[in-house]
Design a protein around this motif. Structure first.
Motif, mmCIF file in Angstrom:
data_model
loop_
_atom_site.group_PDB
_atom_site.id
_atom_site.type_symbol
_atom_site.label_atom_id
_atom_site.label_comp_id
_atom_site.label_asym_id
_atom_site.label_seq_id
_atom_site.Cartn_x
_atom_site.Cartn_y
_atom_site.Cartn_z
ATOM 1 N N UNK A 10 76.848 55.140 74.489
ATOM 2 C CA UNK A 10 76.262 54.359 75.579
ATOM 3 C C UNK A 10 76.290 52.861 75.281
ATOM 4 N N UNK A 11 76.580 52.479 74.043
ATOM 5 C CA UNK A 11 76.630 51.080 73.638
ATOM 6 C C UNK A 11 78.040 50.487 73.787
ATOM 7 N N UNK A 12 79.000 51.287 74.208
ATOM 8 C CA UNK A 12 80.363 50.767 74.347
ATOM 9 C C UNK A 12 80.395 49.588 75.311
ATOM 10 N N UNK A 13 81.279 48.644 74.995
ATOM 11 C CA UNK A 13 81.453 47.388 75.743
ATOM 12 C C UNK A 13 80.220 46.493 75.647
ATOM 13 N N UNK A 30 81.799 46.452 70.851
ATOM 14 C CA UNK A 30 82.127 47.835 70.512
ATOM 15 C C UNK A 30 83.121 48.386 71.520
ATOM 16 N N UNK A 31 84.291 48.791 71.045
ATOM 17 C CA UNK A 31 85.317 49.361 71.909
ATOM 18 C C UNK A 31 85.180 50.869 71.945
ATOM 19 N N UNK A 32 85.063 51.496 70.769
ATOM 20 C CA UNK A 32 84.991 52.958 70.713
ATOM 21 C C UNK A 32 84.346 53.388 69.402
ATOM 22 N N UNK A 38 82.995 56.336 62.920
ATOM 23 C CA UNK A 38 83.959 55.262 62.738
ATOM 24 C C UNK A 38 83.887 54.386 63.984
ATOM 25 N N UNK A 39 84.002 53.079 63.793
ATOM 26 C CA UNK A 39 83.755 52.132 64.877
ATOM 27 C C UNK A 39 84.965 51.214 65.042
ATOM 28 N N UNK A 40 85.323 50.945 66.294
ATOM 29 C CA UNK A 40 86.390 50.011 66.634
ATOM 30 C C UNK A 40 85.750 48.833 67.361
ATOM 31 N N UNK A 41 85.858 47.633 66.767
ATOM 32 C CA UNK A 41 85.296 46.416 67.352
ATOM 33 C C UNK A 41 86.416 45.457 67.718
ATOM 34 N N UNK A 42 86.183 44.632 68.744
ATOM 35 C CA UNK A 42 87.131 43.550 69.057
ATOM 36 C C UNK A 42 86.360 42.247 69.219
ATOM 37 N N UNK A 43 87.094 41.131 69.119
ATOM 38 C CA UNK A 43 86.499 39.783 69.151
ATOM 39 C C UNK A 43 85.339 39.704 68.165
ATOM 40 N N UNK A 44 85.644 39.997 66.918
ATOM 41 C CA UNK A 44 84.626 40.163 65.877
ATOM 42 C C UNK A 44 84.544 38.933 64.989
ATOM 43 N N UNK A 56 86.972 34.803 62.086
ATOM 44 C CA UNK A 56 87.093 35.439 63.406
ATOM 45 C C UNK A 56 88.260 36.417 63.340
ATOM 46 N N UNK A 57 87.968 37.671 63.748
ATOM 47 C CA UNK A 57 88.960 38.741 63.688
ATOM 48 C C UNK A 57 89.137 39.277 65.101
ATOM 49 N N UNK A 58 90.383 39.503 65.519
ATOM 50 C CA UNK A 58 90.658 40.012 66.860
ATOM 51 C C UNK A 58 90.149 41.441 67.030
ATOM 52 N N UNK A 59 90.635 42.362 66.202
ATOM 53 C CA UNK A 59 90.211 43.763 66.258
ATOM 54 C C UNK A 59 90.048 44.281 64.841
ATOM 55 N N UNK A 60 89.093 45.192 64.684
ATOM 56 C CA UNK A 60 88.853 45.781 63.364
ATOM 57 C C UNK A 60 88.340 47.214 63.531
ATOM 58 N N UNK A 61 88.712 48.049 62.580
ATOM 59 C CA UNK A 61 88.261 49.440 62.540
ATOM 60 C C UNK A 61 87.415 49.602 61.283
#
Length: 156
Positions: A10-13, A30-32, A38-44, A56-61
């Motif tokens: 429920x916290x996605x996006x 939070x993307x997924x 396991x967590x996929x983040x973007x604009x981190x 600043x990281x674009x995407x990270x797992x």
């Protein structure tokens, strides 16, 4: 009660802060997430343990076992709590699932331990002719004749 995985889904996006066991932290969208957390983040934005390095990281797992804590925004928590309250209102009598067996789980019609003359522990099974006092058949002395039907009380 809210399960952690349903809360994460429920916290996605939403923005979320994740701190790892080694002290590093990640703050991103939070993307997924999956069943192993396991967590996929973007604009981190990555912050080192000492707080002296920001990247600043674009995407990270991020693997679930490395995560120490996740900070979920308050507006997501209140929305999830309201949803749980609404679900409980709709299902007030679903608190305890039905039990297997009969009344108060006493086995119902599945049978019991036996009894009677021919069943387990009955008179005929306990006195099956072991050697008696002078070699003739009689009650078996190896059985504990707790029943009251023993014709030879000396063999108790």
């Amino acid at each position: 009660m809210v399960l952690p995985l349903s809360l994460l889904r429920s916290t996605q996006n939403q923005q979320m802060l994740i701190e790892l066991k080694n002290g590093d932290s990640y703050n991103g969208l939070l993307v997924a997430c999956d069943s192993w957390m396991n967590v996929h983040l973007k604009d981190t934005i990555f912050t080192s343990k000492d707080g002296d390095k920001f990247v600043k990281i674009g995407e990270i797992f991020i693997r679930g076992p490395t995560i120490k804590l996740m900070h979920i925004p308050d507006e997501v928590m209140s929305a999830v709590n309201d949803e749980v309250i609404e679900v409980r209102r709709q299902q007030p009598n679903q608190r305890y699932p039905p039990r297997r067996g009969g009344h108060y789980n006493n086995g119902g019609n599945r049978g019991g331990r036996g009894g009677g003359n021919n069943a387990r522990g009955g008179y005929q099974n306990r006195n099956q002719g072991g050697p008696g006092p002078s070699g003739q058949g009689g009650p078996n002395p190896n059985f504990n004749n707790r029943g009251g039907n023993n014709p030879n009380p000396q063999w108790r």
